[in-house]
Write a protein that holds these residues in place. Structure first.
Motif, PDB file in Angstrom:
ATOM      1  N   ALA A 194     -33.642  26.594 -11.681  1.00  0.00           N
ATOM      2  CA  ALA A 194     -34.052  25.392 -10.938  1.00  0.00           C
ATOM      3  C   ALA A 194     -35.557  25.311 -10.746  1.00  0.00           C
ATOM      4  N   GLY A 195     -36.258  26.422 -10.918  1.00  0.00           N
ATOM      5  CA  GLY A 195     -37.708  26.412 -10.774  1.00  0.00           C
ATOM      6  C   GLY A 195     -38.207  26.667  -9.373  1.00  0.00           C
ATOM      7  N   GLY A 196     -37.365  27.214  -8.493  1.00  0.00           N
ATOM      8  CA  GLY A 196     -37.790  27.506  -7.129  1.00  0.00           C
ATOM      9  C   GLY A 196     -36.624  27.984  -6.296  1.00  0.00           C
ATOM     10  N   PRO A 197     -36.873  28.441  -5.070  1.00  0.00           N
ATOM     11  CA  PRO A 197     -35.794  28.978  -4.213  1.00  0.00           C
ATOM     12  C   PRO A 197     -34.687  27.979  -3.905  1.00  0.00           C
ATOM     13  N   LEU A 198     -35.005  26.683  -3.946  1.00  0.00           N
ATOM     14  CA  LEU A 198     -34.000  25.648  -3.708  1.00  0.00           C
ATOM     15  C   LEU A 198     -33.200  25.443  -4.993  1.00  0.00           C
ATOM     16  N   HIS A 199     -31.871  25.582  -4.919  1.00  0.00           N
ATOM     17  CA  HIS A 199     -31.071  25.485  -6.130  1.00  0.00           C
ATOM     18  C   HIS A 199     -29.650  25.057  -5.788  1.00  0.00           C
ATOM     19  N   HIS A 200     -28.883  24.714  -6.821  1.00  0.00           N
ATOM     20  CA  HIS A 200     -27.492  24.301  -6.661  1.00  0.00           C
ATOM     21  C   HIS A 200     -26.593  25.342  -7.321  1.00  0.00           C
ATOM     22  N   ALA A 201     -25.478  25.667  -6.671  1.00  0.00           N
ATOM     23  CA  ALA A 201     -24.512  26.604  -7.248  1.00  0.00           C
ATOM     24  C   ALA A 201     -23.185  26.445  -6.529  1.00  0.00           C
TER      25      ALA A 201
ATOM     26  N   ARG B   1     -47.320  34.363   0.995  1.00  0.00           N
ATOM     27  CA  ARG B   1     -46.918  33.709  -0.247  1.00  0.00           C
ATOM     28  C   ARG B   1     -45.635  32.902  -0.072  1.00  0.00           C
ATOM     29  N   PHE B   2     -44.818  33.230   0.959  1.00  0.00           N
ATOM     30  CA  PHE B   2     -43.577  32.504   1.165  1.00  0.00           C
ATOM     31  C   PHE B   2     -43.774  31.226   1.953  1.00  0.00           C
ATOM     32  N   ARG B   3     -44.954  30.991   2.503  1.00  0.00           N
ATOM     33  CA  ARG B   3     -45.158  29.801   3.318  1.00  0.00           C
ATOM     34  C   ARG B   3     -45.232  28.527   2.479  1.00  0.00           C
ATOM     35  N   THR B   4     -45.343  28.668   1.166  1.00  0.00           N
ATOM     36  CA  THR B   4     -45.450  27.482   0.314  1.00  0.00           C
ATOM     37  C   THR B   4     -44.152  27.185  -0.419  1.00  0.00           C
ATOM     38  N   THR B   5     -43.042  27.823  -0.022  1.00  0.00           N
ATOM     39  CA  THR B   5     -41.795  27.593  -0.725  1.00  0.00           C
ATOM     40  C   THR B   5     -41.247  26.205  -0.434  1.00  0.00           C
ATOM     41  N   GLN B   6     -40.184  25.844  -1.142  1.00  0.00           N
ATOM     42  CA  GLN B   6     -39.697  24.476  -1.100  1.00  0.00           C
ATOM     43  C   GLN B   6     -39.160  24.069   0.271  1.00  0.00           C
ATOM     44  N   TYR B   7     -38.582  24.990   0.981  1.00  0.00           N
ATOM     45  CA  TYR B   7     -37.952  24.619   2.251  1.00  0.00           C
ATOM     46  C   TYR B   7     -38.317  25.643   3.311  1.00  0.00           C
ATOM     47  N   PRO B   8     -39.213  25.342   4.236  1.00  0.00           N
ATOM     48  CA  PRO B   8     -39.601  26.298   5.258  1.00  0.00           C
ATOM     49  C   PRO B   8     -38.405  26.617   6.152  1.00  0.00           C
ATOM     50  N   PRO B   9     -37.919  27.865   6.156  1.00  0.00           N
ATOM     51  CA  PRO B   9     -36.740  28.195   6.952  1.00  0.00           C
ATOM     52  C   PRO B   9     -36.969  27.938   8.433  1.00  0.00           C
TER      53      PRO B   9
ATOM     54  N   ARG C  47     -40.318  20.910   0.537  1.00  0.00           N
ATOM     55  CA  ARG C  47     -41.650  20.856  -0.043  1.00  0.00           C
ATOM     56  C   ARG C  47     -41.626  21.667  -1.321  1.00  0.00           C
ATOM     57  N   VAL C  48     -42.165  21.118  -2.371  1.00  0.00           N
ATOM     58  CA  VAL C  48     -42.202  21.804  -3.658  1.00  0.00           C
ATOM     59  C   VAL C  48     -43.454  22.653  -3.734  1.00  0.00           C
ATOM     60  N   PRO C  49     -43.374  23.877  -4.308  1.00  0.00           N
ATOM     61  CA  PRO C  49     -44.586  24.673  -4.489  1.00  0.00           C
ATOM     62  C   PRO C  49     -45.657  23.883  -5.228  1.00  0.00           C
ATOM     63  N   GLY C  50     -46.915  24.218  -4.955  1.00  0.00           N
ATOM     64  CA  GLY C  50     -48.026  23.444  -5.494  1.00  0.00           C
ATOM     65  C   GLY C  50     -48.082  23.409  -7.002  1.00  0.00           C
TER      66      GLY C  50
ATOM     67  N   ALA D 139     -44.499  28.615  -8.002  1.00  0.00           N
ATOM     68  CA  ALA D 139     -43.055  28.779  -7.839  1.00  0.00           C
ATOM     69  C   ALA D 139     -42.589  30.080  -8.478  1.00  0.00           C
ATOM     70  N   TYR D 140     -43.109  30.385  -9.654  1.00  0.00           N
ATOM     71  CA  TYR D 140     -42.725  31.629 -10.314  1.00  0.00           C
ATOM     72  C   TYR D 140     -43.213  32.848  -9.532  1.00  0.00           C
ATOM     73  N   GLU D 141     -44.372  32.728  -8.887  1.00  0.00           N
ATOM     74  CA  GLU D 141     -44.864  33.816  -8.054  1.00  0.00           C
ATOM     75  C   GLU D 141     -43.907  34.069  -6.889  1.00  0.00           C
ATOM     76  N   VAL D 142     -43.451  32.990  -6.273  1.00  0.00           N
ATOM     77  CA  VAL D 142     -42.506  33.106  -5.157  1.00  0.00           C
ATOM     78  C   VAL D 142     -41.227  33.803  -5.624  1.00  0.00           C
ATOM     79  N   LEU D 143     -40.689  33.376  -6.771  1.00  0.00           N
ATOM     80  CA  LEU D 143     -39.452  33.960  -7.276  1.00  0.00           C
ATOM     81  C   LEU D 143     -39.658  35.402  -7.711  1.00  0.00           C
ATOM     82  N   ALA D 144     -40.809  35.706  -8.277  1.00  0.00           N
ATOM     83  CA  ALA D 144     -41.096  37.086  -8.660  1.00  0.00           C
ATOM     84  C   ALA D 144     -41.144  37.982  -7.429  1.00  0.00           C
ATOM     85  N   ALA D 145     -41.744  37.470  -6.357  1.00  0.00           N
ATOM     86  CA  ALA D 145     -41.804  38.229  -5.109  1.00  0.00           C
ATOM     87  C   ALA D 145     -40.409  38.414  -4.526  1.00  0.00           C
ATOM     88  N   LEU D 146     -39.581  37.384  -4.628  1.00  0.00           N
ATOM     89  CA  LEU D 146     -38.209  37.490  -4.151  1.00  0.00           C
ATOM     90  C   LEU D 146     -37.430  38.532  -4.954  1.00  0.00           C
TER      91      LEU D 146
END
Length: 258
Positions: free
Chosen positions: A177-184, A246-254, A131-134, A139-146
């Motif tokens: 990538a614009g969110g917690p989901l990324h490629h590396a 704030r983490f409940r809206t991230t791209q992939y619910p763990p 799921r992509v942040p709204g 998304a930036y808020e999520v990454l800032a919190a991370l």
């Protein structure tokens, strides 16, 4: 006529769906800002400390693959198909498809089509289960919190300090990538963190994955990086991951237990 409206209309003759302005720019113009180039043109030297330049062809191929993977994710999120992705990438006027077209010229169209479908399958699988942040701001808020959580967590000893460097590398990739989901890939991450791949693997297995900081959703092959999800880690002194709202809206619910 607004700039992006004009770009989007260029897709009409091909019978394609409307892409977001950012996706349209990436397809039509390529990576003008260098957003997808981080780590592509450098490598860790044999001393395991310094970084040196990679051969132009290797760096360009790595950079091109990251652009291709990003376009595939845009197409998948917009409800597109593998055929539509292929049309976008192989269109001679689309700078974002340069990598796929170079494979076709160098190794033949069948090889290029196989590559595109491999990238598409990876993107479609990830997008279908995420799921992509709204909004971009969310998304930036999520990454800032991370980032805040990563930087304020105690990282004790040499292994802890190394784990912090690896997490910072993944955070950089996630911000690109614009969110917690990324490629590396392992190589990209090791070079970004300034460590060897052997050390990187040890940190993944002994620190970051067991403590809930990183999940590998899909293993990469060759130049194609793995798909990762950057999580908030296990709370210090507790046995379960912290779960601020704030983490409940991230791209992939763990999922529990993974």
């Amino acid at each position: 006529m607004p700039h992006h409206t004009h770009q989007t209309n260029q897709f009409a003759p091909l019978g394609l769906f409307q892409l977001s302005p950012a996706a349209a720019d990436l397809v039509l113009l390529g990576d003008l800002t260098g957003r997808y180039a981080a780590g592509s043109y450098t490598r860790l030297a044999s001393d395991g400390r310094t970084v040196s330049l990679r051969a132009d062809r290797q760096g360009a191929a790595d950079h091109g693959h990251r652009i291709t993977a990003a376009i595939a994710c845009h197409v998948a999120r917009a409800g597109g198909t593998a055929d539509q992705l292929t049309q976008l990438l192989l269109h001679p006027e689309h700078e974002g498809g340069r990598h796929a077209r170079s494979i076709a010229l160098r190794s033949g169209e069948a090889r290029a089509l196989n590559y595109i479908h491999r990238v598409w399958n990876s993107a479609a699988a990830v997008v279908s289960s995420t799921r992509v942040p709204g909004s971009r701001h969310e998304a930036y808020e999520v990454l800032a919190a991370l980032r805040d959580r990563i930087e304020t967590t105690p990282w004790r000893g040499e292994r802890g300090r190394t784990a912090l460097r690896v997490l910072r590398a993944h955070l950089n990739f996630a911000e690109t990538a614009g969110g917690p989901l990324h490629h590396a890939s392992e190589r990209q991450t090791a070079e970004e963190a300034g460590i060897s791949r052997t050390t990187l693997r040890a940190v993944y297995e002994l620190v970051l994955k067991p403590r809930g900081w990183l999940r590998r959703l899909r293993v990469g092959h060759g130049r194609e990086g793995s798909t990762w999800y950057l999580n908030q880690g296990i709370a210090s002194g507790h046995g379960a991951p912290a779960s601020p709202s704030r983490f409940r809206t991230t791209q992939y619910p763990p999922q529990p237990g993974t």
